[in-house]
Design a protein around this motif. Sequence first.
Motif, PDB file in Angstrom:
ATOM      1  N   PHE A   4       0.841  -1.291  -0.076  1.00 58.25           N
ATOM      2  CA  PHE A   4      -0.044   0.175  -0.027  1.00 58.25           C
ATOM      3  C   PHE A   4       0.857   1.201  -0.027  1.00 58.25           C
ATOM      4  CE2 PHE A   4      -2.212  -3.407   2.116  1.00 58.25           C
ATOM      5  CZ  PHE A   4      -3.620  -3.549   1.133  1.00 58.25           C
ATOM      6  N   LYS A   5       0.545   2.263  -0.696  1.00 56.65           N
ATOM      7  CA  LYS A   5       1.151   3.517  -0.698  1.00 56.65           C
ATOM      8  C   LYS A   5       1.559   4.241   0.767  1.00 56.65           C
ATOM      9  CE  LYS A   5      -2.429   6.645  -2.044  1.00 56.65           C
ATOM     10  NZ  LYS A   5      -2.745   7.786  -3.326  1.00 56.65           N
ATOM     11  N   ASP A   6       0.248   4.086   1.533  1.00 58.77           N
ATOM     12  CA  ASP A   6       0.413   4.539   2.683  1.00 58.77           C
ATOM     13  C   ASP A   6      -0.512   4.020   3.761  1.00 58.77           C
ATOM     14  OD1 ASP A   6      -2.157   5.773   1.906  1.00 58.77           O
ATOM     15  OD2 ASP A   6      -0.893   7.574   1.305  1.00 58.77           O
ATOM     16  N   TRP A   7      -0.671   4.587   5.082  1.00 60.82           N
ATOM     17  CA  TRP A   7      -1.751   3.921   6.013  1.00 60.82           C
ATOM     18  C   TRP A   7      -3.105   4.168   5.696  1.00 60.82           C
ATOM     19  CZ3 TRP A   7      -0.545   0.650   9.494  1.00 60.82           C
ATOM     20  CH2 TRP A   7       0.681   0.510  10.203  1.00 60.82           C
ATOM     21  N   PHE A  10      -4.103   1.652   3.203  1.00 63.45           N
ATOM     22  CA  PHE A  10      -4.370   0.415   3.995  1.00 63.45           C
ATOM     23  C   PHE A  10      -5.447   0.350   4.918  1.00 63.45           C
ATOM     24  CE2 PHE A  10      -3.137  -1.995   7.916  1.00 63.45           C
ATOM     25  CZ  PHE A  10      -3.221  -3.284   7.402  1.00 63.45           C
ATOM     26  N   ILE A  11      -5.500   1.067   5.722  1.00 62.02           N
ATOM     27  CA  ILE A  11      -6.549   1.432   6.613  1.00 62.02           C
ATOM     28  C   ILE A  11      -8.105   1.266   5.853  1.00 62.02           C
ATOM     29  CG2 ILE A  11      -7.933   2.523   8.568  1.00 62.02           C
ATOM     30  CD1 ILE A  11      -5.033   3.416   9.487  1.00 62.02           C
ATOM     31  N   THR A  12      -8.262   2.103   4.748  1.00 59.19           N
ATOM     32  CA  THR A  12      -9.460   2.232   4.297  1.00 59.19           C
ATOM     33  C   THR A  12      -9.790   0.806   3.298  1.00 59.19           C
ATOM     34  OG1 THR A  12      -9.029   4.427   3.696  1.00 59.19           O
ATOM     35  CG2 THR A  12     -10.591   3.349   2.374  1.00 59.19           C
ATOM     36  N   ARG A  13      -8.730   0.227   2.907  1.00 58.86           N
ATOM     37  CA  ARG A  13      -8.954  -0.980   2.313  1.00 58.86           C
ATOM     38  C   ARG A  13      -9.183  -2.366   3.041  1.00 58.86           C
ATOM     39  NH1 ARG A  13      -6.111  -1.569  -3.104  1.00 58.86           N
ATOM     40  NH2 ARG A  13      -6.844   0.559  -3.960  1.00 58.86           N
ATOM     41  N   VAL A  14      -8.671  -2.288   4.322  1.00 57.27           N
ATOM     42  CA  VAL A  14      -8.862  -3.199   5.289  1.00 57.27           C
ATOM     43  C   VAL A  14     -10.311  -3.190   5.651  1.00 57.27           C
ATOM     44  CG1 VAL A  14      -8.336  -4.202   7.451  1.00 57.27           C
ATOM     45  CG2 VAL A  14      -6.789  -3.798   5.777  1.00 57.27           C
ATOM     46  N   LEU A  15     -10.758  -1.745   6.189  1.00 52.69           N
ATOM     47  CA  LEU A  15     -11.960  -1.840   6.828  1.00 52.69           C
ATOM     48  C   LEU A  15     -13.249  -2.043   5.809  1.00 52.69           C
ATOM     49  CD1 LEU A  15     -11.384   1.207   9.417  1.00 52.69           C
ATOM     50  CD2 LEU A  15     -11.375  -1.355   9.836  1.00 52.69           C
ATOM     51  N   ILE A  16     -13.105  -1.129   4.668  1.00 50.28           N
ATOM     52  CA  ILE A  16     -14.098  -1.284   3.704  1.00 50.28           C
ATOM     53  C   ILE A  16     -14.296  -2.754   2.993  1.00 50.28           C
ATOM     54  CG2 ILE A  16     -15.196  -0.561   1.528  1.00 50.28           C
ATOM     55  CD1 ILE A  16     -15.017   1.661   3.753  1.00 50.28           C
ATOM     56  N   ASN A  17     -13.155  -3.468   2.897  1.00 43.90           N
ATOM     57  CA  ASN A  17     -13.142  -4.648   2.058  1.00 43.90           C
ATOM     58  C   ASN A  17     -13.637  -5.714   3.234  1.00 43.90           C
ATOM     59  OD1 ASN A  17     -12.039  -3.533  -0.297  1.00 43.90           O
ATOM     60  ND2 ASN A  17      -9.943  -4.434  -0.054  1.00 43.90           N
ATOM     61  N   SER A  18     -13.679  -5.585   4.439  1.00 41.92           N
ATOM     62  CA  SER A  18     -14.161  -6.412   5.327  1.00 41.92           C
ATOM     63  C   SER A  18     -15.543  -6.629   5.381  1.00 41.92           C
ATOM     64  CB  SER A  18     -13.785  -6.119   6.914  1.00 41.92           C
ATOM     65  OG  SER A  18     -14.511  -5.010   7.178  1.00 41.92           O
ATOM     66  N   GLU A  56       2.216  15.737   5.701  1.00 41.33           N
ATOM     67  CA  GLU A  56       2.902  14.578   5.240  1.00 41.33           C
ATOM     68  C   GLU A  56       2.152  13.090   5.072  1.00 41.33           C
ATOM     69  OE1 GLU A  56       6.085  14.364   7.736  1.00 41.33           O
ATOM     70  OE2 GLU A  56       6.350  16.529   7.948  1.00 41.33           O
ATOM     71  N   ASN A  57       0.922  13.299   5.112  1.00 43.60           N
ATOM     72  CA  ASN A  57      -0.023  12.347   4.991  1.00 43.60           C
ATOM     73  C   ASN A  57       0.454  11.189   5.924  1.00 43.60           C
ATOM     74  OD1 ASN A  57      -2.352  11.006   4.122  1.00 43.60           O
ATOM     75  ND2 ASN A  57      -1.363   9.945   2.257  1.00 43.60           N
ATOM     76  N   LYS A  58       0.594  11.609   7.222  1.00 43.98           N
ATOM     77  CA  LYS A  58       1.038  10.663   8.156  1.00 43.98           C
ATOM     78  C   LYS A  58       0.141  10.324   9.288  1.00 43.98           C
ATOM     79  CE  LYS A  58       5.920  11.415   7.889  1.00 43.98           C
ATOM     80  NZ  LYS A  58       6.914  10.985   8.445  1.00 43.98           N
ATOM     81  N   LEU A  59      -0.001   8.967   9.562  1.00 41.94           N
ATOM     82  CA  LEU A  59      -0.904   8.533  10.622  1.00 41.94           C
ATOM     83  C   LEU A  59      -0.687   9.228  12.046  1.00 41.94           C
ATOM     84  CD1 LEU A  59      -3.404   6.760  11.197  1.00 41.94           C
ATOM     85  CD2 LEU A  59      -1.539   4.723  11.852  1.00 41.94           C
ATOM     86  N   ILE A  60      -1.647   9.981  12.601  1.00 48.63           N
ATOM     87  CA  ILE A  60      -1.425  10.352  13.895  1.00 48.63           C
ATOM     88  C   ILE A  60      -2.057   9.506  14.898  1.00 48.63           C
ATOM     89  CG2 ILE A  60      -2.103  12.323  15.544  1.00 48.63           C
ATOM     90  CD1 ILE A  60      -2.138  14.161  12.753  1.00 48.63           C
TER      91      ILE A  60
END
Length: 103
Positions: A4-7, A10-18, A56-60
């Motif tokens: 994945f290009k960033d968090w 990753f988070i979006t795909r995992v949650l939505i795809n579930s 910076e598109n960083k996960l906080i």
Amino acid sequence: MREFKDWKEFITRVLINSGQFEKPVIEFKGEVEIETYKLTDKNSLTEIRVGYFLQENKLIYLHIFNPTVPGYNKYVEDEYFIIMILTIKIVMETQLWILINRM
């Protein structure tokens, strides 16, 4: 394994795809983008709130929240930060030990 290009991706795909979460509601507070994911089960009050630093598109943060268990919400938040601090400390100590032993 898919990369994945960033968090955020990753988070979006995992949650939505579930299939258990709806697409997030997105809001902005200053330089922070906050995504709120709600379960597809309308009887559940559980939400996942994810904050990203826009520049910076960083996960906080990533909070799992349910208003019916406020004590547990705080416990989970504290546990996350304690684990992160301990992990960082262990990694730094290990790197320092390796550096000293190479001298």
